[in-house]
Write a protein that holds these residues in place. Structure first.
Motif, PDB file in Angstrom:
ATOM      1  N   UNK A 238       0.801  -1.108  -0.032  1.00  0.00           N
ATOM      2  CA  UNK A 238       0.043   0.129  -0.051  1.00  0.00           C
ATOM      3  C   UNK A 238       0.889   1.356   0.017  1.00  0.00           C
ATOM      4  N   UNK A 239       2.250   1.199  -0.187  1.00  0.00           N
ATOM      5  CA  UNK A 239       2.944   2.380  -0.268  1.00  0.00           C
ATOM      6  C   UNK A 239       3.871   2.404  -1.353  1.00  0.00           C
ATOM      7  N   UNK A 240       3.773   3.515  -2.137  1.00  0.00           N
ATOM      8  CA  UNK A 240       4.661   3.672  -3.443  1.00  0.00           C
ATOM      9  C   UNK A 240       5.790   4.445  -3.020  1.00  0.00           C
ATOM     10  N   UNK A 241       6.839   4.868  -3.861  1.00  0.00           N
ATOM     11  CA  UNK A 241       8.050   5.475  -3.497  1.00  0.00           C
ATOM     12  C   UNK A 241       8.796   5.885  -4.909  1.00  0.00           C
ATOM     13  N   UNK A 242       9.640   6.650  -4.703  1.00  0.00           N
ATOM     14  CA  UNK A 242      10.508   7.278  -5.791  1.00  0.00           C
ATOM     15  C   UNK A 242      12.001   7.770  -5.120  1.00  0.00           C
ATOM     16  N   UNK A 243      12.722   7.853  -5.945  1.00  0.00           N
ATOM     17  CA  UNK A 243      14.223   8.138  -5.603  1.00  0.00           C
ATOM     18  C   UNK A 243      14.348   9.716  -5.819  1.00  0.00           C
ATOM     19  N   UNK A 244      14.765  10.499  -4.861  1.00  0.00           N
ATOM     20  CA  UNK A 244      14.747  11.858  -5.076  1.00  0.00           C
ATOM     21  C   UNK A 244      16.523  12.087  -5.068  1.00  0.00           C
ATOM     22  N   UNK A 245      17.019  12.721  -6.155  1.00  0.00           N
ATOM     23  CA  UNK A 245      18.406  12.940  -6.362  1.00  0.00           C
ATOM     24  C   UNK A 245      18.773  14.260  -6.009  1.00  0.00           C
ATOM     25  N   UNK A 246      17.882  15.271  -5.728  1.00  0.00           N
ATOM     26  CA  UNK A 246      18.228  16.456  -5.641  1.00  0.00           C
ATOM     27  C   UNK A 246      19.124  16.734  -4.128  1.00  0.00           C
ATOM     28  N   UNK A 247      19.317  18.116  -3.905  1.00  0.00           N
ATOM     29  CA  UNK A 247      20.037  18.417  -2.665  1.00  0.00           C
ATOM     30  C   UNK A 247      19.140  18.021  -1.443  1.00  0.00           C
ATOM     31  N   UNK A 248      19.583  17.199  -0.647  1.00  0.00           N
ATOM     32  CA  UNK A 248      19.157  16.795   0.626  1.00  0.00           C
ATOM     33  C   UNK A 248      20.170  16.526   1.719  1.00  0.00           C
ATOM     34  N   UNK A 249      19.631  17.145   2.776  1.00  0.00           N
ATOM     35  CA  UNK A 249      20.552  17.010   3.939  1.00  0.00           C
ATOM     36  C   UNK A 249      19.896  16.775   5.303  1.00  0.00           C
ATOM     37  N   UNK A 250      20.044  15.914   6.061  1.00  0.00           N
ATOM     38  CA  UNK A 250      19.293  15.577   7.341  1.00  0.00           C
ATOM     39  C   UNK A 250      20.307  16.671   8.423  1.00  0.00           C
ATOM     40  N   UNK A 251      19.686  17.516   8.820  1.00  0.00           N
ATOM     41  CA  UNK A 251      20.599  18.732   9.568  1.00  0.00           C
ATOM     42  C   UNK A 251      20.358  18.106  11.020  1.00  0.00           C
ATOM     43  N   UNK A 252      21.192  16.947  11.261  1.00  0.00           N
ATOM     44  CA  UNK A 252      20.887  16.367  12.494  1.00  0.00           C
ATOM     45  C   UNK A 252      21.774  16.501  13.847  1.00  0.00           C
TER      46      UNK A 252
END
Length: 264
Positions: A238-252
């Protein structure tokens, strides 16, 4: 997003920014400032996803708060603005709304509990599809596209996740992506899992029985994590997904925050 398009328009989609966390790994920076208000390249961390939503025409936004949440509500007030400055003006535009978990219960409700609490504001019956994005990620170009939400609404799925290549702090990833566009809990042989970006589209029913055991609106203040719900729905296809290749940072961590500001 490889889903069947629909010619039937959907009402304006609402969105939620998750901003209730304590930010333990960010201490001591978060001892007196909520993590979403820490400065990244001249504006609060949570302003980056807010700006992306507002540029996409999504101005009906719910923000959940807990730790030092009054600072967030004081800073932003009720009116949205695509700006690094606190919103000021006549209040003519649709405003932010807050789900104040600390004020209501004295503690944060975790991700699923917080979304369930905000559900009456976030997804009225006439529009059951909504965006959720974490207020502590840096993804300034992420496209919150209306047509994507419309395709998701037509798909009948409970959730659509954006996955990203695994950062160094999460080398094993969270979920895999099947060739049919469905999310998988385990990667097929020869492939790998990816990291959940904390950006997703959800359907209201995902946060209601039988998928979610928290009462609708979460009047009892049940704290509940999101991952077990996702894994159950993924197992059911019941869950679809896709890959995002843009800028992404977990500021953790303070180190990641410092590096992001240094790279400005």
């Amino acid at each position: 997003m490889r889903l069947a398009p629909s010619s039937k328009p959907i009402p304006a989609v609402r969105a939620m920014i998750l901003a209730a966390g304590r930010g333990e790994r960010m201490r001591p920076l978060t001892d007196h400032t909520p993590k979403p208000l820490l400065q990244v390249r001249g504006k609060p961390l949570m302003q980056w996803p807010l700006d992306a939503l507002l540029r996409a025409g999504i101005s009906d936004i719910v923000i959940n708060t807990a730790w030092l949440g009054e600072q967030i509500e004081e800073y932003y007030g009720p009116m949205p603005s695509v700006s690094s400055e606190p919103p000021l003006g006549s209040g003519e535009r649709t405003g932010f709304r807050y789900s104040s978990e600390e004020r209501d219960f004295g503690y944060a409700l975790e991700t699923a509990g917080g979304i369930a609490r905000a559900l009456p504001m976030l997804a009225p019956r006439e529009q059951d599809v909504f965006w959720v994005a974490a207020g502590d990620i840096f993804a300034p170009e992420f496209p919150f596209v209306r047509e994507t939400a419309q395709q998701f609404a037509a798909s009948g799925k409970l959730a659509h996740l954006w996955l990203v290549p695994n950062p160094p702090h999460n080398p094993k990833g969270d979920f895999a992506l099947g060739s049919d566009g469905l999310a998988l809990n385990e990667a097929p042989e020869g492939s790998t899992r990816h990291t959940f970006s904390a950006i997703a589209l959800y359907r209201r029913q995902f946060f209601e029985p039988p998928w979610c055991t928290v009462l609708p609106g979460n009047p009892q203040g049940t704290a509940a994590p999101l991952a077990p719900l996702l894994r159950k729905a993924i197992e059911a296809g019941q869950v679809s997904a896709e890959l995002y290749r843009g800028t992404w940072i977990d500021v953790g961590t303070p180190e990641r925050l410092a590096q992001l500001n240094a790279d400005e």
